[in-house]
Design an enzyme around this catalytic site. Sequence first.
Site, short mmCIF file in Angstrom:
data_model
loop_
_atom_site.label_atom_id
_atom_site.label_comp_id
_atom_site.label_asym_id
_atom_site.label_seq_id
_atom_site.Cartn_x
_atom_site.Cartn_y
_atom_site.Cartn_z
N ASP A 105 0.87 -1.17 0.00
CA ASP A 105 0.00 0.00 0.00
C ASP A 105 0.92 1.23 0.00
OD1 ASP A 105 -2.15 1.64 -0.12
OD2 ASP A 105 -3.21 0.81 1.59
C1 BGC Z 1 -5.06 3.17 -0.11
C2 BGC Z 1 -5.24 2.05 -1.12
C3 BGC Z 1 -5.10 2.59 -2.53
C4 BGC Z 1 -3.75 3.26 -2.66
C5 BGC Z 1 -3.47 3.79 -4.05
C6 BGC Z 1 -3.82 3.98 -0.38
O1 BGC Z 1 -3.79 5.13 0.39
O2 BGC Z 1 -5.01 2.61 1.18
O3 BGC Z 1 -6.48 1.45 -0.94
O4 BGC Z 1 -5.24 1.55 -3.45
O5 BGC Z 1 -3.70 4.34 -1.75
O6 BGC Z 1 -4.28 4.85 -4.37
#
Ligand code: BGC
Length: 744
Positions: free
Chosen positions: A289
């Site tokens: 993440d």
């Molecule tokens: C979120 C994810 C997301 C990623 C990319 C993160 O802050 O937790 O769910 O896919 O950002 O945008």
Amino acid sequence: MQSIKSFILQAIALLSLQSTLPAQNYQPSAGINARVEALLAKMTLEEKIGQLTLYTTDWGSTGPTIREGYKNDIRSGACGNLFNSHSTTFVRELQKVAVEETRLKIPLLFGFDVIHGYKTIFPIPLGEAASWDLDAIEKSARVASAEASAAGLNWTFAPMVDIGRDPRWGRVMEGAGEDPYLGSRIAEARVKGIQGKKIGDPDAMLACVKHFAGYGAAMGGRDYNTVDISEKYFREFYLPPYQAAVNAGAATVMTSFNDYDGVPATGNKFLLDNILRKEWGFEGFVVTDYTSINEMVNHGVVANEKEAGELALNAGVDMDLQGGIYQSYLKKSLQEGKITEKQIDEAVRRVLRLKFELGLFEDPYKFCNAEREKNTLLAPAHRAAAREVSRKSIVLLKNDNNALPLRKTQKIALIGPLADNKTELIGNWNGAGNFNDCVSLKEGLQGASLQYAKGCEVEGTDKSGFAEALRIAGQSDVIVVAVGEKAMMSGEAAARAHINLPGVQEELIMELCKTGKPVVVVLMNGRPLAIPAVAEKATAILETWWLGTETGHAIADVLWGEYNPSGKLPMSFPRSEGQIPVFYNEKNTGRPFDPNSKWTSKYIDEANSPQWPFGFGLSYTTFSYNNLKATPETAATRGLAAGKQVKIRVSVQVANTGKVAGEEVVQLYIRDLVGSTTRPVKALKGFQKIALKPGESREITFNLTQDDLSFYRRDNTFGMEPGAFDIMVGGSSSEVKTVRVDVK
Ligand code: BGC
């Protein structure tokens, strides 16, 4: 009203959106590995690390941009993947740099959070889960994938399958609610919809199951918070949807921000290697993440970012999302012998395989056809699919005196901050959705005898609009009041400690109730709310979540009775925050609640039961359940798994006892009365959504397998223990018929 011809055309278009992906783990296709090895042999260490690096582009108000540094990284081969870049023009521009200006011409992956639609926005995932309609959910993901892949994308960070039992946690809006069985079936449907018939088709994307694992169990519902639950509990209640998604072929997995058992998920070898790769046989790649490698320094399990990168790679992380840690430190870690080139090669293989699988080496611009983009986004068939699943996602929570459906002769006072609003309707994580494309509730009710007053804002203390609202209420036959949260009050980093109606909305409703006219509350929100006063005083309540592009049409269909509501809650609604977490599949405890005994498990100032339980939802008709039978059978099995397998055949007669046609979600729960470890008092193990005409009755059957009766036993093995089971069937977790069987 739609013409019959356009309806038939849309129906035909929708049929072609169905997918038939067989349920099996992603496995590299024949011939891919040889191509990967040939390419790998030519790559420098820097180019290899580049394939493990993913950076974001910016989507400013005037259009898409990319930081010059990232563009140079693409050129040098140091960045092999991008996210947040979409539209055929922008993607083509960036892909051109990769395939024309780099030494090895390896195409980029383009990822994006396509969570509930790309341009045509569908209900937020929690809302869509309330439809319990797996075909409709798969179709919704199919449309999202068809649109996003027509806009340059080949990878979506979905489905989010985290179990959500704490409505304070804003991210419950992205998942399928509190139950592992429902969550697993929905996870499969979403993966199938996203990946279509096969990876490599021009209208399919790679799915990314997230957030692995246990993110939904963040303490206190506070985002990014610690997770600490026993392994048994974790395996039983939190892991199943991730596994179901992997088994349905999901090509990639994203780690979560939280720690599990003291180790951040992004550095957690037990999760990424033991469970995901070894136990489940996952062969795709793992991405982190957002900067979650870097954050392991804050978690306090490594002293610096270099060590964080080592922990991540050693645990099994293939790709670093936005952290830049692999790019900055992996080479040094390799020189110091903290990691091996073999590990890097293995991660690169996993990424390259999927680039080959997508067909990007044959045609790096296969997702960049501007003509297709123009014809696909917001296509009439997509809007029709959105309307269909939107109305199925609406849950009727209360309907005193059959206040609903409305009659066309009634004078309506339409009130509330969300009644004539579009900006909030696409909810959080709204892809490339434009709220201007949405149909507001007021627009949906066009043609009715209607007066409108806003009454108040979603937030704030201003009550100056109450007078006008009460004035038009006084002239009406029925009051429809649309209230709720703002879209950004749920989703990431949007935990709420008070999950009531914000501002003075509840006060407005109470004032309207004093008029004595029927008050129909239309809720728009991203999580279960605690609204006991509204539950008591309102005449009717419709939970509509955030329904997206077709909001107004879908709600109007239900208000007019043109669609009979069939949604059932995928998550319990508490009476008050003090009950949280409140969920249906709890354990019995040693002192289960007894109203006549003080010394039992309860609150002295609140009921144990939620306001509305999991699986609950009313209809404009009623259903009866009769003649429940359960017959255990033991069948001998051959081959490798030779032995005995238990099955239970369950049948029940369900009848529509009301005056209108309706759909019912027939839910099957079990309870294992004695287990070597404590068992939930109810666990969903099957459901069927059926349609019945008034007076129609049908026998519904379920076949429970041995796996359905199995659990993690005292010795940590997964299996069934003979003995008594309660088999429960009904239209809600709180209203079931029960039959007891003895399984030998
Ligand atoms: C979120 C994810 C997301 C990623 C990319 C993160 O802050 O937790 O769910 O896919 O950002 O945008």
